[in-house]
Write an enzyme that holds these catalytic residues in place. Structure first.
Site, short mmCIF file in Angstrom:
data_model
loop_
_atom_site.label_atom_id
_atom_site.label_comp_id
_atom_site.label_asym_id
_atom_site.label_seq_id
_atom_site.Cartn_x
_atom_site.Cartn_y
_atom_site.Cartn_z
N LYS A 1 5.80 48.63 50.37
CA LYS A 1 5.71 49.83 51.65
C LYS A 1 5.13 50.89 51.11
O LYS A 1 4.74 51.27 49.98
CB LYS A 1 7.32 50.32 51.59
CG LYS A 1 8.02 50.78 50.49
CD LYS A 1 9.62 50.89 50.81
CE LYS A 1 10.11 51.47 49.70
NZ LYS A 1 11.59 51.28 49.78
N TYR B 1 -7.08 81.12 44.48
CA TYR B 1 -6.38 81.75 45.53
C TYR B 1 -4.99 82.48 45.20
O TYR B 1 -4.37 82.12 44.31
CB TYR B 1 -5.86 80.70 46.68
CG TYR B 1 -6.82 80.09 47.37
CD1 TYR B 1 -7.67 80.84 48.07
CD2 TYR B 1 -6.82 78.66 47.46
CE1 TYR B 1 -8.86 80.32 48.82
CE2 TYR B 1 -7.86 77.97 48.20
CZ TYR B 1 -8.87 78.77 48.90
OH TYR B 1 -9.75 78.21 49.66
C1 LIG Z 1 12.17 50.81 48.44
C2 LIG Z 1 13.23 49.96 48.49
C3 LIG Z 1 13.31 48.95 47.32
C4 LIG Z 1 12.72 49.20 45.97
O1 LIG Z 1 13.04 49.88 45.31
P1 LIG Z 1 12.52 50.23 43.62
O2 LIG Z 1 13.47 51.28 43.08
O3 LIG Z 1 10.98 50.89 43.85
O4 LIG Z 1 12.63 49.03 42.98
C5 LIG Z 1 14.23 48.03 47.35
N1 LIG Z 1 15.21 47.71 48.29
C6 LIG Z 1 15.21 48.57 49.28
C7 LIG Z 1 16.02 48.36 50.59
C8 LIG Z 1 14.00 49.59 49.50
O5 LIG Z 1 14.17 50.46 50.62
#
Ligand SMILES: *Cc1c(COP(=O)(O)O)cnc(C)c1O
Length: 368
Positions: free
Chosen positions: A38, A264
């Site tokens: 993701k 800035y």
């Molecule tokens: C993002 C997510 C993961 C991954 O978690 P990590 O700590 O990056 O391994 C796993 N399960 C769900 C439901 C998530 O939203």
């Protein structure tokens, strides 16, 4: 020129392979592995990462939203893709692109069944998310009777897996709470199995869960940050390799005198003669303003240089007074030595936020 000549995010696919193989050693050989890609694969490149995971033999991918899954399908990714947080508006697209929904409420569950029926589907794979204490999204145990009724009455869908998500798997001070979550997941799955007559696939662990609670691996694990090279604890970080390195170059060097200011709002005032370098990278690239004013440091020829003044949209200034270097030299914002986790910690945030914030403006380059 040995450096990339501009700001780049270098993506090391060999490091990804190493991390994947390392995490596989933590689980049984028949436990499935889901790679979480993701948010552009944690800010890197979801297509490149997905292709590599597919080649490595991972079992599943997960994205948060339907559009992210569509992008993977359009790039030719064939493996199963779980969409963790879909909305009703995208259900027809999901089915068209063979994306598997995580369904987390009765409203969203019945809406998906309706779409699957309308499109004439049979046994379309779905996943049910249960809330065991994170209190974010998910069904409750009391919903099981209605869930089972719907599953028995509708062959447009087929239950592929049930899962839950741990709230504090990286924090061993919260071990009692995590064990309660695991226990709740056990109770939910047993009740569901009894009422359904079979047990679907089960999964619960994210990266820190794999590291700290491998006993609860069930049929599959879901790793995001781990495949990108971070284990949320120093001993694991040593065994993993950061996949993404953010590199840039020195655009211009200035020598300023005491009382001169930089950037800035004149946020930095020199106390003595100071040499500054300007880098072609700013908050629009993902280096947030919280790293300004000596909070963050970057690496030049193995030496750390503090960020001075406010981070601008497209540029940032650093103090290189004690570092012999010249215009065009390479600067590592984060990488294998000065890691994203280390830089993020300096600004009281986490590697996840720094990595996923690297904007699409930054060119991606690959180490195969
Ligand atoms: C993002 C997510 C993961 C991954 O978690 P990590 O700590 O990056 O391994 C796993 N399960 C769900 C439901 C998530 O939203």
């Amino acid at each position: 020129m040995s450096n990339a000549g501009e700001t780049v995010l270098e993506i090391d696919l060999k490091a990804l392979e190493h991390n994947y193989q390392y995490l596989k050693t933590k689980i049984k050989s028949n436990t499935k592995f889901l790679g979480v890609v993701k948010a552009f694969a944690y800010g890197s490149d979801s297509v490149a990462i997905a292709k590599k995971l597919e080649a490595l033999g991972a079992d599943y991918l997960a994205v948060a939203y339907t559009s992210e899954g569509v992008a993977l399908r359009e790039a030719g990714i064939k493996m199963p893709i779980l969409v963790l947080h879909p909305q009703q508006i995208s259900f027809a697209t999901m089915i068209e692109k063979s994306l598997e929904p995580s369904l987390y409420s009765l409203a969203i569950f019945t809406a998906f069944i309706e779409t699957a029926n309308k499109l004439g589907e049979s046994e379309y794979p779905i996943h049910l998310k249960f809330n065991t204490g994170l209190n974010r999204i998910g069904f409750e145990k009391k919903d099981i009777d209605l869930i089972v009724d719907h599953l028995k009455q509708n062959n447009a869908i087929a239950l592929r897996s049930i899962f839950s998500h741990l709230a504090a798997s990286e924090d061993l001070e919260e071990k009692a709470f995590t064990l309660r979550q695991i226990h709740r997941f056990e109770e939910i799955s047993k009740d569901l199995e009894t009422k359904l007559g079979y047990m679907p696939l089960r999964h619960l662990l994210n990266t820190s869960g794999i590291i700290n609670y491998a006993n609860a691996q069930y049929d599959m694990v879901r790793s995001g940050i781990g495949i990108y090279g971070f284990g949320n604890e120093a001993s694991e970080d040593k065994k993993l390799r950061p996949v993404a390195s953010l590199k840039t170059i020195i655009s211009q060097i200035h020598t300023i005198e005491a009382k001169d200011t930089v950037g800035y709002n004149r946020a930095f005032t020199a106390e003595k003669t100071t040499v500054t370098a300007t880098l072609p990278l700013g908050h629009a690239d993902g280096l947030g303003r919280q790293y300004g004013n000596k909070v963050g440091q970057v690496l030049i020829h193995g030496k750390l240089a503090p960020i001075i003044g406010n981070v601008c949209m497209d540029m940032v200034m650093i103090d290189i007074t004690d570092i012999p270097c010249k215009e065009g030299d390479e600067v590592i914002v984060f990488g294998k030595e000065n890691t994203a986790d280390w830089l993020a910690t300096s600004a009281n945030t986490i590697s996840y936020e720094l990595l996923t914030g690297i904007s699409q403006r930054v060119k991606r380059i690959y180490i195969e």
